[in-house]
Motif scaffolding. Sequence first.
Motif, PDB file in Angstrom:
ATOM      1  N   ALA A  83       0.853  -1.190   0.000  1.00  0.00           N
ATOM      2  CA  ALA A  83       0.000   0.000   0.000  1.00  0.00           C
ATOM      3  C   ALA A  83       0.880   1.229   0.000  1.00  0.00           C
ATOM      4  O   ALA A  83       1.953   1.237   0.605  1.00  0.00           O
ATOM      5  N   MET A  84       0.412   2.255  -0.691  1.00  0.00           N
ATOM      6  CA  MET A  84       1.128   3.523  -0.702  1.00  0.00           C
ATOM      7  C   MET A  84       0.132   4.652  -0.881  1.00  0.00           C
ATOM      8  O   MET A  84      -0.998   4.431  -1.299  1.00  0.00           O
ATOM      9  N   LYS A  85       0.577   5.830  -0.524  1.00  0.00           N
ATOM     10  CA  LYS A  85      -0.254   7.013  -0.662  1.00  0.00           C
ATOM     11  C   LYS A  85       0.580   8.072  -1.355  1.00  0.00           C
ATOM     12  O   LYS A  85       1.755   8.255  -1.036  1.00  0.00           O
ATOM     13  N   ASP A  86      -0.030   8.742  -2.343  1.00  0.00           N
ATOM     14  CA  ASP A  86       0.666   9.839  -3.009  1.00  0.00           C
ATOM     15  C   ASP A  86      -0.343  10.942  -3.319  1.00  0.00           C
ATOM     16  O   ASP A  86      -1.480  10.896  -2.847  1.00  0.00           O
ATOM     17  N   ASP A  87       0.058  11.888  -4.119  1.00  0.00           N
ATOM     18  CA  ASP A  87      -0.811  13.022  -4.441  1.00  0.00           C
ATOM     19  C   ASP A  87      -2.076  12.605  -5.182  1.00  0.00           C
ATOM     20  O   ASP A  87      -3.040  13.364  -5.251  1.00  0.00           O
ATOM     21  N   PHE A  88      -2.081  11.405  -5.747  1.00  0.00           N
ATOM     22  CA  PHE A  88      -3.227  10.949  -6.530  1.00  0.00           C
ATOM     23  C   PHE A  88      -4.159  10.031  -5.748  1.00  0.00           C
ATOM     24  O   PHE A  88      -5.164   9.582  -6.265  1.00  0.00           O
ATOM     25  N   GLY A  89      -3.813   9.714  -4.517  1.00  0.00           N
ATOM     26  CA  GLY A  89      -4.712   8.907  -3.707  1.00  0.00           C
ATOM     27  C   GLY A  89      -4.014   7.780  -2.963  1.00  0.00           C
ATOM     28  O   GLY A  89      -2.792   7.728  -2.865  1.00  0.00           O
ATOM     29  N   ASP A  90      -4.845   6.877  -2.452  1.00  0.00           N
ATOM     30  CA  ASP A  90      -4.367   5.693  -1.739  1.00  0.00           C
ATOM     31  C   ASP A  90      -4.325   4.537  -2.726  1.00  0.00           C
ATOM     32  O   ASP A  90      -5.279   4.326  -3.489  1.00  0.00           O
ATOM     33  N   TRP A  91      -3.249   3.784  -2.678  1.00  0.00           N
ATOM     34  CA  TRP A  91      -3.055   2.662  -3.588  1.00  0.00           C
ATOM     35  C   TRP A  91      -2.797   1.401  -2.779  1.00  0.00           C
ATOM     36  O   TRP A  91      -1.910   1.376  -1.944  1.00  0.00           O
ATOM     37  N   ARG A  92      -3.563   0.378  -3.025  1.00  0.00           N
ATOM     38  CA  ARG A  92      -3.328  -0.930  -2.396  1.00  0.00           C
ATOM     39  C   ARG A  92      -3.357  -1.967  -3.503  1.00  0.00           C
ATOM     40  O   ARG A  92      -4.353  -2.073  -4.226  1.00  0.00           O
ATOM     41  N   MET A  93      -2.268  -2.682  -3.659  1.00  0.00           N
ATOM     42  CA  MET A  93      -2.153  -3.660  -4.723  1.00  0.00           C
ATOM     43  C   MET A  93      -1.844  -5.034  -4.142  1.00  0.00           C
ATOM     44  O   MET A  93      -1.038  -5.148  -3.228  1.00  0.00           O
ATOM     45  N   GLU A  94      -2.488  -6.015  -4.710  1.00  0.00           N
ATOM     46  CA  GLU A  94      -2.193  -7.405  -4.372  1.00  0.00           C
ATOM     47  C   GLU A  94      -1.653  -8.071  -5.625  1.00  0.00           C
ATOM     48  O   GLU A  94      -2.278  -8.031  -6.678  1.00  0.00           O
ATOM     49  N   LEU A  95      -0.469  -8.654  -5.496  1.00  0.00           N
ATOM     50  CA  LEU A  95       0.143  -9.367  -6.605  1.00  0.00           C
ATOM     51  C   LEU A  95       0.243 -10.835  -6.231  1.00  0.00           C
ATOM     52  O   LEU A  95       0.712 -11.168  -5.136  1.00  0.00           O
ATOM     53  N   THR A  96      -0.214 -11.689  -7.134  1.00  0.00           N
ATOM     54  CA  THR A  96      -0.082 -13.127  -6.925  1.00  0.00           C
ATOM     55  C   THR A  96       0.708 -13.715  -8.092  1.00  0.00           C
ATOM     56  O   THR A  96       0.607 -13.243  -9.229  1.00  0.00           O
ATOM     57  N   PHE A  97       1.497 -14.719  -7.780  1.00  0.00           N
ATOM     58  CA  PHE A  97       2.378 -15.360  -8.743  1.00  0.00           C
ATOM     59  C   PHE A  97       2.056 -16.851  -8.724  1.00  0.00           C
ATOM     60  O   PHE A  97       2.191 -17.491  -7.689  1.00  0.00           O
ATOM     61  N   THR A  98       1.641 -17.381  -9.878  1.00  0.00           N
ATOM     62  CA  THR A  98       1.244 -18.781  -9.964  1.00  0.00           C
ATOM     63  C   THR A  98       2.012 -19.441 -11.100  1.00  0.00           C
ATOM     64  O   THR A  98       1.966 -18.972 -12.234  1.00  0.00           O
ATOM     65  N   GLN A  99       2.692 -20.539 -10.775  1.00  0.00           N
ATOM     66  CA  GLN A  99       3.426 -21.264 -11.807  1.00  0.00           C
ATOM     67  C   GLN A  99       2.620 -22.470 -12.250  1.00  0.00           C
ATOM     68  O   GLN A  99       2.075 -23.215 -11.432  1.00  0.00           O
ATOM     69  N   ALA A 100       2.536 -22.637 -13.568  1.00  0.00           N
ATOM     70  CA  ALA A 100       1.907 -23.806 -14.179  1.00  0.00           C
ATOM     71  C   ALA A 100       2.837 -24.267 -15.293  1.00  0.00           C
ATOM     72  O   ALA A 100       3.028 -23.546 -16.286  1.00  0.00           O
ATOM     73  N   GLY A 101       3.442 -25.404 -15.114  1.00  0.00           N
ATOM     74  CA  GLY A 101       4.415 -25.881 -16.093  1.00  0.00           C
ATOM     75  C   GLY A 101       5.601 -24.947 -16.128  1.00  0.00           C
ATOM     76  O   GLY A 101       6.156 -24.585 -15.094  1.00  0.00           O
ATOM     77  N   ASP A 102       5.970 -24.494 -17.338  1.00  0.00           N
ATOM     78  CA  ASP A 102       7.132 -23.589 -17.461  1.00  0.00           C
ATOM     79  C   ASP A 102       6.716 -22.122 -17.527  1.00  0.00           C
ATOM     80  O   ASP A 102       7.518 -21.266 -17.884  1.00  0.00           O
ATOM     81  N   GLU A 103       5.462 -21.828 -17.178  1.00  0.00           N
ATOM     82  CA  GLU A 103       4.974 -20.444 -17.189  1.00  0.00           C
ATOM     83  C   GLU A 103       4.583 -19.980 -15.796  1.00  0.00           C
ATOM     84  O   GLU A 103       4.092 -20.768 -14.985  1.00  0.00           O
ATOM     85  N   THR A 104       4.797 -18.691 -15.566  1.00  0.00           N
ATOM     86  CA  THR A 104       4.344 -18.061 -14.335  1.00  0.00           C
ATOM     87  C   THR A 104       3.397 -16.941 -14.702  1.00  0.00           C
ATOM     88  O   THR A 104       3.696 -16.132 -15.587  1.00  0.00           O
TER      89      THR A 104
END
Length: 159
Positions: A83-104
């Motif tokens: 989460a971060m806050k700047d002049d443009f607002g509040d930002w909350r990001m969720e990143l998920t990483f999933t591997q299937a075979g040779d791809e993520t």
Amino acid sequence: MSPQPTGHLSGNDLILTRRFRAPVADVWRSVTKSENTALWFGRWEGEAGPGKTVRLQLLHEKGQPFANVAIEECEAPHRLVVAMKDDFGDWRMELTFTQAGDETELRLVQRLSDAKLAGDVGPGWEYYLDMLVAAREGKPLPSFDDYYPAQKAHYLSGT
């Protein structure tokens, strides 16, 4: 160049994904190691970890401003919530990483306070995620002018 938008809205959640032919740990490093994030988003400094805050310099924004980024959750190499806050607002990001075979698959979800913000925020994330792809592949970085305002209508069509 006319990149096609790939993200969508689900309620107030802005959702974008990218796939990489690489192990999950490798993609994780591209998003969490300062020397790697400096190539496509910005460099950061400080001690990283859940409950800690790092200082991020946004290298591709006008004036290269700094922002404090709170690390809310971190389950390496599969999930990161910041989460971060700047002049443009509040930002909350969720990143998920999933591997299937040779791809993520990298999935980014940002909860917007108003779905109409997607017209501005969506093209920005398209740009940054394509910057990540280009940096990982050693290709020239894209231009933000190819994303905004061209992709704005795509994101507003779902509101």
